[in-house]
Design a protein around this motif. Sequence first.
Motif, short mmCIF file in Angstrom:
data_model
loop_
_atom_site.label_atom_id
_atom_site.label_comp_id
_atom_site.label_asym_id
_atom_site.label_seq_id
_atom_site.Cartn_x
_atom_site.Cartn_y
_atom_site.Cartn_z
N THR A 54 0.85 -1.13 0.09
CA THR A 54 0.05 0.00 -0.04
C THR A 54 0.69 1.00 0.21
N CYS A 55 0.63 2.20 -0.96
CA CYS A 55 1.04 3.49 -0.91
C CYS A 55 0.42 4.30 -0.21
N THR A 56 1.06 5.16 0.87
CA THR A 56 0.43 6.18 1.51
C THR A 56 1.16 7.49 1.68
N HIS A 57 0.70 8.50 2.24
CA HIS A 57 1.58 9.63 2.46
C HIS A 57 1.54 10.00 3.82
N LEU A 58 2.32 9.93 4.84
CA LEU A 58 2.46 10.04 5.95
C LEU A 58 2.93 11.45 6.66
N PRO A 59 2.35 12.15 7.58
CA PRO A 59 1.18 11.55 8.37
C PRO A 59 -0.35 12.17 7.79
N TYR A 60 -1.36 11.60 8.18
CA TYR A 60 -2.64 11.76 7.82
C TYR A 60 -3.62 11.41 8.89
N PHE A 105 3.33 5.25 -8.71
CA PHE A 105 3.73 4.23 -8.03
C PHE A 105 2.89 2.78 -8.30
N LEU A 106 1.54 3.14 -8.88
CA LEU A 106 0.91 1.98 -8.97
C LEU A 106 1.44 1.45 -10.45
N ASN A 107 1.65 2.37 -11.38
CA ASN A 107 1.88 2.21 -12.84
C ASN A 107 3.22 1.61 -13.15
N SER A 108 4.18 1.85 -11.95
CA SER A 108 5.50 1.45 -12.17
C SER A 108 5.95 -0.12 -11.21
N GLY A 109 4.71 -0.58 -10.66
CA GLY A 109 4.84 -1.69 -9.83
C GLY A 109 5.26 -1.42 -8.61
N GLY A 110 5.40 -0.24 -8.19
CA GLY A 110 5.74 -0.05 -6.57
C GLY A 110 4.86 -0.23 -5.43
N CYS A 111 3.61 -0.40 -6.07
CA CYS A 111 2.50 -0.55 -4.92
C CYS A 111 1.26 -1.26 -5.63
N ASP A 112 0.62 -1.99 -4.74
CA ASP A 112 -0.66 -2.53 -5.27
C ASP A 112 -1.85 -1.72 -5.42
N LEU A 113 -1.96 -0.82 -4.20
CA LEU A 113 -3.18 0.25 -4.40
C LEU A 113 -2.49 1.60 -3.47
N ALA A 114 -3.41 2.34 -3.47
CA ALA A 114 -3.01 3.59 -2.69
C ALA A 114 -3.94 3.95 -1.53
#
Length: 283
Positions: A54-60, A105-114
């Motif tokens: 999972t890609c996220t942006h901390l903190p939130y 990051f989804l398109n590059s295969g870095g993450c499955d979801l955001a």
Amino acid sequence: MNTLLGRRTRVLAAITATAGLALVSACTSTDDGGSGSKTAAGGVEVVKAGQLTTCTHLPYPPFQSEVDGKVQGFDVSLIDLVAKDLGVKQVIRDTPFENFKTGAFLNSGGCDLAAAGMTITEERKKNVDFSDPYFNATQAVLVDKKSGVNSLADVKAKNVKLGAQAQTTGEEYVQKKGFDAVSFESSDAVLNGLRTGQVKAVVIDYPVVQGWLKTKANADAFKVVDNLNTGEQYGFTVKKGNTKLLAAINKAITDAKADGTYKKLYEKWIGPYDASAASPSAS
């Protein structure tokens, strides 16, 4: 600064206990989990074997934040349900928020979801596929009690310096209303800017404010003077065309609302349950 160097990864496991859902976090490298099958339950393809990245942006907070080395929050708990259904563990990557708009990051295969408390918009739909809405959000106008401001209109009339988080719908909203808002990198930075007097008012998602005002010192010094119903709904995102993962996410959201898990998580992370926030349609 190369933002890639600042990313942190946490392995999160959902543990069912009588007290509810607990999260256990341990450090790992982003290269772990590369062996074995990359197909999870239901035929869902994952970028790394045995995990849902999972890609996220901390903190939130209260949606996702890192406390004592553990990444936790409402979004984290909901995606843990998805991971459990798929028979894998959730791993979280902290990434720049602007990537959620482009799906980089989804398109590059870095993450499955955001999962980042992200508002569903037509512009963002061009780059990513959104899940069903899982949260109806409003924007709050939070001010210093000494500012003399009692509404968003007052902010403009009294020429009070306003802040907002960069690249968010809150910032877009006030810009469209003619405000020259000070941009901050994260929700924490927005609130710190208010606390330290860099700005005297901010526009920010109301659930974030709810959590922040639980602290007595904050509640004593600051107040919400306006609640802007902008019709915003949050959704999780996947790479365009990833229909199996999208279906798994939607099923987990639906099941959580049906069996009471959503309500429990809402009360744990956000506060007193507001059924309108969970409605599939914005109020």
